[in-house]
Scaffold this motif. Structure first.
Motif, PDB file in Angstrom:
ATOM      1  N   LEU A 299       0.825  -1.201   0.000  1.00 32.11           N
ATOM      2  CA  LEU A 299       0.000   0.000   0.000  1.00 32.11           C
ATOM      3  C   LEU A 299       0.866   1.260   0.000  1.00 32.11           C
ATOM      4  N   GLY A 300       2.015   1.195   0.657  1.00 31.76           N
ATOM      5  CA  GLY A 300       2.955   2.303   0.591  1.00 31.76           C
ATOM      6  C   GLY A 300       3.503   2.486  -0.812  1.00 31.76           C
ATOM      7  N   ALA A 301       3.782   1.369  -1.495  1.00 30.62           N
ATOM      8  CA  ALA A 301       4.253   1.441  -2.881  1.00 30.62           C
ATOM      9  C   ALA A 301       3.197   2.057  -3.781  1.00 30.62           C
ATOM     10  N   ALA A 302       1.948   1.677  -3.583  1.00 30.98           N
ATOM     11  CA  ALA A 302       0.859   2.234  -4.386  1.00 30.98           C
ATOM     12  C   ALA A 302       0.721   3.735  -4.151  1.00 30.98           C
ATOM     13  N   MET A 303       0.949   4.173  -2.917  1.00 30.13           N
ATOM     14  CA  MET A 303       0.883   5.599  -2.605  1.00 30.13           C
ATOM     15  C   MET A 303       1.986   6.354  -3.352  1.00 30.13           C
ATOM     16  N   ILE A 304       3.205   5.799  -3.370  1.00 30.26           N
ATOM     17  CA  ILE A 304       4.319   6.429  -4.077  1.00 30.26           C
ATOM     18  C   ILE A 304       4.018   6.489  -5.576  1.00 30.26           C
ATOM     19  N   HIS A 305       3.394   5.449  -6.108  1.00 27.31           N
ATOM     20  CA  HIS A 305       3.018   5.441  -7.518  1.00 27.31           C
ATOM     21  C   HIS A 305       1.981   6.529  -7.807  1.00 27.31           C
ATOM     22  N   ARG A 306       0.991   6.659  -6.942  1.00 28.38           N
ATOM     23  CA  ARG A 306      -0.020   7.701  -7.138  1.00 28.38           C
ATOM     24  C   ARG A 306       0.599   9.092  -7.057  1.00 28.38           C
ATOM     25  N   ALA A 307       1.659   9.227  -6.268  1.00 23.64           N
ATOM     26  CA  ALA A 307       2.340  10.521  -6.156  1.00 23.64           C
ATOM     27  C   ALA A 307       3.096  10.881  -7.429  1.00 23.64           C
ATOM     28  N   GLY A 308       3.388   9.871  -8.264  1.00 26.74           N
ATOM     29  CA  GLY A 308       4.034  10.183  -9.532  1.00 26.74           C
ATOM     30  C   GLY A 308       5.162   9.281  -9.951  1.00 26.74           C
ATOM     31  N   ALA A 309       5.585   8.334  -9.089  1.00 30.05           N
ATOM     32  CA  ALA A 309       6.674   7.432  -9.468  1.00 30.05           C
ATOM     33  C   ALA A 309       6.180   6.436 -10.519  1.00 30.05           C
ATOM     34  N   ASP A 310       6.976   6.253 -11.559  1.00 28.26           N
ATOM     35  CA  ASP A 310       6.596   5.380 -12.669  1.00 28.26           C
ATOM     36  C   ASP A 310       7.112   3.961 -12.517  1.00 28.26           C
ATOM     37  N   THR A 311       8.138   3.760 -11.721  1.00 24.43           N
ATOM     38  CA  THR A 311       8.766   2.456 -11.560  1.00 24.43           C
ATOM     39  C   THR A 311       9.326   2.397 -10.145  1.00 24.43           C
ATOM     40  N   ILE A 312       9.107   1.301  -9.447  1.00 23.78           N
ATOM     41  CA  ILE A 312       9.307   1.237  -7.999  1.00 23.78           C
ATOM     42  C   ILE A 312      10.322   0.164  -7.650  1.00 23.78           C
ATOM     43  N   ASN A 313      11.398   0.559  -6.958  1.00 26.99           N
ATOM     44  CA  ASN A 313      12.404  -0.406  -6.495  1.00 26.99           C
ATOM     45  C   ASN A 313      11.998  -0.923  -5.117  1.00 26.99           C
ATOM     46  N   VAL A 314      11.654  -2.209  -5.045  1.00 25.42           N
ATOM     47  CA  VAL A 314      11.258  -2.803  -3.772  1.00 25.42           C
ATOM     48  C   VAL A 314      12.470  -3.437  -3.111  1.00 25.42           C
ATOM     49  N   SER A 315      12.295  -3.883  -1.882  1.00 27.50           N
ATOM     50  CA  SER A 315      13.389  -4.444  -1.103  1.00 27.50           C
ATOM     51  C   SER A 315      14.012  -5.661  -1.787  1.00 27.50           C
ATOM     52  N   SER A 316      15.336  -5.780  -1.675  1.00 27.14           N
ATOM     53  CA  SER A 316      16.059  -6.854  -2.355  1.00 27.14           C
ATOM     54  C   SER A 316      15.733  -8.243  -1.820  1.00 27.14           C
ATOM     55  N   ASP A 317      15.307  -8.333  -0.569  1.00 24.58           N
ATOM     56  CA  ASP A 317      15.097  -9.642   0.053  1.00 24.58           C
ATOM     57  C   ASP A 317      13.623 -10.036   0.139  1.00 24.58           C
ATOM     58  N   ILE A 318      12.780  -9.389  -0.636  1.00 26.61           N
ATOM     59  CA  ILE A 318      11.344  -9.626  -0.526  1.00 26.61           C
ATOM     60  C   ILE A 318      10.983 -11.050  -0.966  1.00 26.61           C
TER      61      ILE A 318
END
Length: 321
Positions: free
Chosen positions: A180-199
């Motif tokens: 949900l935090g990633a979705a918020m960053i996307h709505r703010a304008g980020a086009d591509t999202i780097n998630v945690s390496s160990d997910i």
């Protein structure tokens, strides 16, 4: 009152449990793209392009970590020209950032949570100016580690002050902790999202459930991000997270940020080795792709984020400082 069974959280929980296939793709139909990070200037970029051609590695994006502020105009235009010639997205980090500013908090044990954000309105203004300069020199992709700057860049892009094909990439050090935090960053304008390496795969599926944007993931992460090596998981990572940028960092390597002539030999050598690591990843995928039908995005073509030789940026002072 009965709580509906199909809440957003329920969908995320099901994704973690069932690890479904992703049904999303890049706009060119690709399941994945290859990104080589820490390409710290024109010489390193040339070496990476040369090695990718030699090893037959599809190269879609390079990213840089030392920041636009530590590149001369000639460096930026050279990288933009190479990216445009080969159809490669050139993503430059924005500076300054918290640990390099003349402020104390990010350097204290409890201040580490500031990450690489911009610690004042003045710093935010300098970062915005960094982006304007890069765009004027042909760059169309920037790497950002601050939610405020993402919001500002997206607003200026929407109004036409910045190019409408500018890609805003959210950094791994932004500390995006959940879908949900990633979705918020996307709505703010980020086009591509780097998630945690160990997910884990199930958690990655939850991110994909909540997030329509491409996911960026280190297949091998540098030591400061854990040094994880996930080559054996590549087929599942593509299955679950497409569209995904497969990032090949390098563990057991020197820290080259901030880079410069004093570290150029290391930047070139580690760039070449990152491409070799990507070649290993491609071999892993090739053993599974025929039956699975996974495809890399086409290479060598202009797309959103690849450099543009002509500027569409208007003079703009950015926020008051």
């Amino acid at each position: 009152m009965t709580v509906p069974a199909t809440t957003a959280l329920d969908a995320l929980v099901r994704a973690v449990r069932d690890v479904p296939d992703s049904t999303l793709r890049f706009d060119d139909g690709g399941h994945y793209r290859v990104e080589i990070p820490s390409v710290e200037g024109p010489a390193a970029f040339d070496a990476v392009v040369d090695e990718a051609a030699r090893l037959d590695v599809p190269l879609h994006r390079v990213s840089q970590g030392s920041g636009i502020m530590l590149l001369r105009d000639a460096d930026i235009t050279a990288m933009a020209a190479t990216g445009a010639a080969h159809g490669i997205e050139v993503c430059l980090f924005v500076g300054p950032r918290a640990p390099w500013e003349a402020v104390a908090a990010p350097l204290t044990p409890d201040g580490k949570f500031f990450g690489w954000r911009h610690m004042s309105v003045a710093a935010l203004g300098h970062a915005y100016d960094d982006v304007v300069r890069a765009c004027e020199l042909g760059i169309r992709s920037v790497l950002v580690a601050d939610e405020g700057l993402i919001t500002l860049l997206a607003d200026r892009r929407a109004t036409g002050t910045l190019p409408n094909d500018l890609v805003i990439k959210a950094s791994a050090v932004l500390g995006i902790a959940n879908p949900l935090g990633a979705a918020m960053i996307h709505r703010a304008g980020a086009d591509t999202i780097n998630v945690s390496s160990d997910i884990p795969l199930g958690e990655l599926a939850a991110f994909r459930t909540a997030l329509p944007a491409p996911i960026d993931l280190y297949i091998e992460s540098p030591d400061n991000l854990g040094g994880f090596m996930r080559y054996h998981e590549l087929p599942e990572l593509v299955r679950v997270a497409a569209p995904i940028h497969l990032k090949y960092g390098l563990r057991n390597a020197p820290n080259i940020y901030p880079s410069g002539a004093h570290l150029e030999a290391a930047a070139i050598a580690t760039g070449r080795e990152r491409v070799r690591r990507a070649a290993i990843g491609m071999e892993v995928l090739s053993r599974h792709s025929p039956s699975a039908g996974w495809n890399a995005s086409p290479t060598g073509r202009a797309r959103r984020g690849t450099p543009s030789p002509a500027s569409t940026v208007r003079a703009d002072p950015g926020p008051a400082t």
